[in-house]
Structure formats: structure tokens, C-alpha cells
Design a protein around this motif. Sequence first.
Motif, mmCIF file in Angstrom:
data_model
loop_
_atom_site.group_PDB
_atom_site.id
_atom_site.type_symbol
_atom_site.label_atom_id
_atom_site.label_comp_id
_atom_site.label_asym_id
_atom_site.label_seq_id
_atom_site.Cartn_x
_atom_site.Cartn_y
_atom_site.Cartn_z
ATOM 1 N N ASP A 48 -11.638 -65.242 -77.790
ATOM 2 C CA ASP A 48 -10.998 -64.460 -76.686
ATOM 3 C C ASP A 48 -10.988 -65.160 -75.485
ATOM 4 O O ASP A 48 -10.266 -64.840 -74.525
ATOM 5 N N MET A 49 -11.718 -66.303 -75.343
ATOM 6 C CA MET A 49 -11.834 -66.949 -73.905
ATOM 7 C C MET A 49 -11.468 -68.498 -74.069
ATOM 8 O O MET A 49 -11.437 -69.123 -75.213
ATOM 9 N N PRO A 50 -11.224 -69.298 -72.964
ATOM 10 C CA PRO A 50 -10.963 -70.599 -72.764
ATOM 11 C C PRO A 50 -11.887 -71.460 -73.826
ATOM 12 O O PRO A 50 -11.443 -72.575 -74.303
ATOM 13 N N ASN A 51 -13.066 -71.262 -73.902
ATOM 14 C CA ASN A 51 -13.945 -72.149 -74.588
ATOM 15 C C ASN A 51 -13.681 -71.940 -76.204
ATOM 16 O O ASN A 51 -14.339 -72.591 -76.831
ATOM 17 N N ASP A 52 -13.025 -70.931 -76.350
ATOM 18 C CA ASP A 52 -12.485 -70.857 -77.750
ATOM 19 C C ASP A 52 -11.252 -71.720 -78.227
ATOM 20 O O ASP A 52 -10.892 -71.889 -79.414
ATOM 21 N N LEU A 53 -10.444 -72.230 -77.254
ATOM 22 C CA LEU A 53 -9.381 -72.866 -77.487
ATOM 23 C C LEU A 53 -9.372 -73.972 -78.309
ATOM 24 O O LEU A 53 -8.548 -74.099 -79.266
ATOM 25 N N PRO A 54 -10.288 -74.937 -78.151
ATOM 26 C CA PRO A 54 -10.355 -76.066 -79.133
ATOM 27 C C PRO A 54 -10.474 -75.503 -80.645
ATOM 28 O O PRO A 54 -10.010 -76.113 -81.486
ATOM 29 N N MET A 55 -11.374 -74.491 -80.852
ATOM 30 C CA MET A 55 -11.742 -73.932 -82.318
ATOM 31 C C MET A 55 -10.413 -73.435 -82.774
ATOM 32 O O MET A 55 -10.014 -73.517 -83.883
ATOM 33 N N LEU A 56 -9.292 -72.635 -81.711
ATOM 34 C CA LEU A 56 -8.255 -71.936 -82.358
ATOM 35 C C LEU A 56 -7.220 -73.028 -82.627
ATOM 36 O O LEU A 56 -6.385 -72.912 -83.536
ATOM 37 N N ALA A 57 -7.299 -74.098 -81.936
ATOM 38 C CA ALA A 57 -6.094 -75.096 -82.042
ATOM 39 C C ALA A 57 -6.476 -75.931 -83.297
ATOM 40 O O ALA A 57 -5.774 -76.466 -84.148
ATOM 41 N N TRP A 58 -7.690 -75.980 -83.645
ATOM 42 C CA TRP A 58 -8.210 -76.601 -85.051
ATOM 43 C C TRP A 58 -8.185 -75.966 -86.333
ATOM 44 O O TRP A 58 -7.604 -76.554 -87.201
ATOM 45 N N ALA A 59 -8.410 -74.784 -86.303
ATOM 46 C CA ALA A 59 -8.127 -73.827 -87.226
ATOM 47 C C ALA A 59 -6.895 -73.615 -87.930
ATOM 48 O O ALA A 59 -5.908 -73.551 -86.947
ATOM 49 N N GLY A 60 -6.719 -73.512 -88.834
ATOM 50 C CA GLY A 60 -5.359 -73.318 -89.957
ATOM 51 C C GLY A 60 -4.670 -71.991 -89.423
ATOM 52 O O GLY A 60 -3.445 -71.736 -89.424
#
Length: 267
Positions: free
Chosen positions: A217-229
Motif C-alpha cells: 500500500d505504500m512507497p516502501n512496497d514499490l520495489p517488492m511490487l515491481a519484482w513480483a510477477g
Amino acid sequence: MTQPMTRPRLVATDLDGTLVRSDGTVSPRTAGVLAALDASGVPVVFVTARPLRWMEQIWPMVGAHGLAVVSNGAVLYDVTHREVREVRGLGAREGLAVVEAIAAAVPSATFAIECVDGLRVDERFVDVDGAGEQTARGPLAELWTAPVVKLLVRELDADPAELRRLVVDAVGQAAVPTWSVDHLVEISAPGVTKAATLSRVAAELGVSARDVVAFGDMPNDLPMLAWAGTPYAVANAHPDVLRAAGRVAPSNDEDGVAQILEGIYGL
């Protein structure tokens, strides 16, 4: 809402604002979905900015998989054995240099350091999170005796966007700044993100990024969301996260993560 063609082999989810409701609880529906996934052999990895000291009530929901990524990726924790498997923190020399650079850019900033054993704060830091009386307080140069998993920068009177800009500019490439709440910037060691640690967990389990469904939900999640399929932002997410994720789950207060997982896995 687009669903993945095949069922993901690993579920990764942020907690606060994503899996956890606004009142701080995890609903029976969500807990039931997590238990069902665990029983079917699908590992669920909690990937959170929370420190270890805020995780005890959450551990029973991890299941047999027993691993969690905390402190924005700086700590990999073995829940089953209640032990830290990995720490990637800032050492005193490089960390204090980062503090000096930020203090020059934001003279009114206050600082705290999160270590595996708890929070340590400078004399001016305001504890709005209720860390408790056991918090060590004093000059950071004296308190920095162990690897720091998160350097916290707080300025309660600053414009949040301006605070972030100044801190990011001051830090440069020396560390990784991110944020999940206003008036607070969280800084990790170089190369440390939720995604980096999650990718090592997935590799250990023999799971590729394309076989991971992730929620945030927040910007600190962006790298994880970009990595996940298969990335999802919950409907209450930060606008940047909603734009980046591409897929939107119902909000945290609507058990959005549980709703999507029920659909994906036929629960």
C-alpha cells in the motif's frame, strides 16, 4: 480485475494498511485464508516495515513456512525457531555520516536507530509510536553499538513531501530512504529493500519472481511490487502504488488481500 493465468507458488504481503485493518486487527476471514494457504503448502511471507518488537501477535498467522521479512528487508526472521537468520544493517561509521548529512540539510530533524534488540533515540526524538520506557536515549554516537536495521528521521513540523525530498537528496547513494507515514523517513543500508530480501527467500524455496503474488500500500512496497510477477495495490494505497501495481485489490478494511487470494486459489 485481471487474474493470473497460473496460481502463484508464494504469497508476499505487507501488513499495516494492507493485510491489517485500520483498527490494527487481522480479521477472522483473513486469518482463515492464511491458514488455508499454509495447509495447502503455499508459503505466505510477511514483508513489513515493522520491527521485531511489533510482530509477536502476528507470528501465529505465518504458519509452517515460518519466515518473515521485517524492518523493510533488513531482518530475515525464522518464526518457527524464534531467531534472526539474517541482519543487513548500517554500521556506525557510515550511518553517522548519513546522520550528519541529513542534519545539515534538515537542522530540526530528530533521529532514532532501530536495532534487533529495540529502539534507541537521540535526546530530541519524540516517541509518538509508544516504544516504551525501555527505549535507550542519548547521543547516537554512543548508542550505535550494533548494526542498525533502520535509521529513523522525524520532523513533526515539516511538510512531509519537502522532508522526504531533503532527506533523499542528503542521503544520495549512501543508503536507501523510504517512507510509509508522514513526518518520518526510514533509512536502510545500501541495497536493502523488501524486494531484495524477499527475492532471497523465494530463491531458497525454489520460487521465481513470476510465481509470486504480492500486496502492498505504500512507497516502501514499490520495489517488492515491481519484482513480483503478480503485484496488487490495495484500494486504500498511496497513489504512486496504485499507479505502479496495475492491479487493485479491495481495501484493507474490506479484507482485500483475502478476497483476491480466495479467488486465485479457489478458497
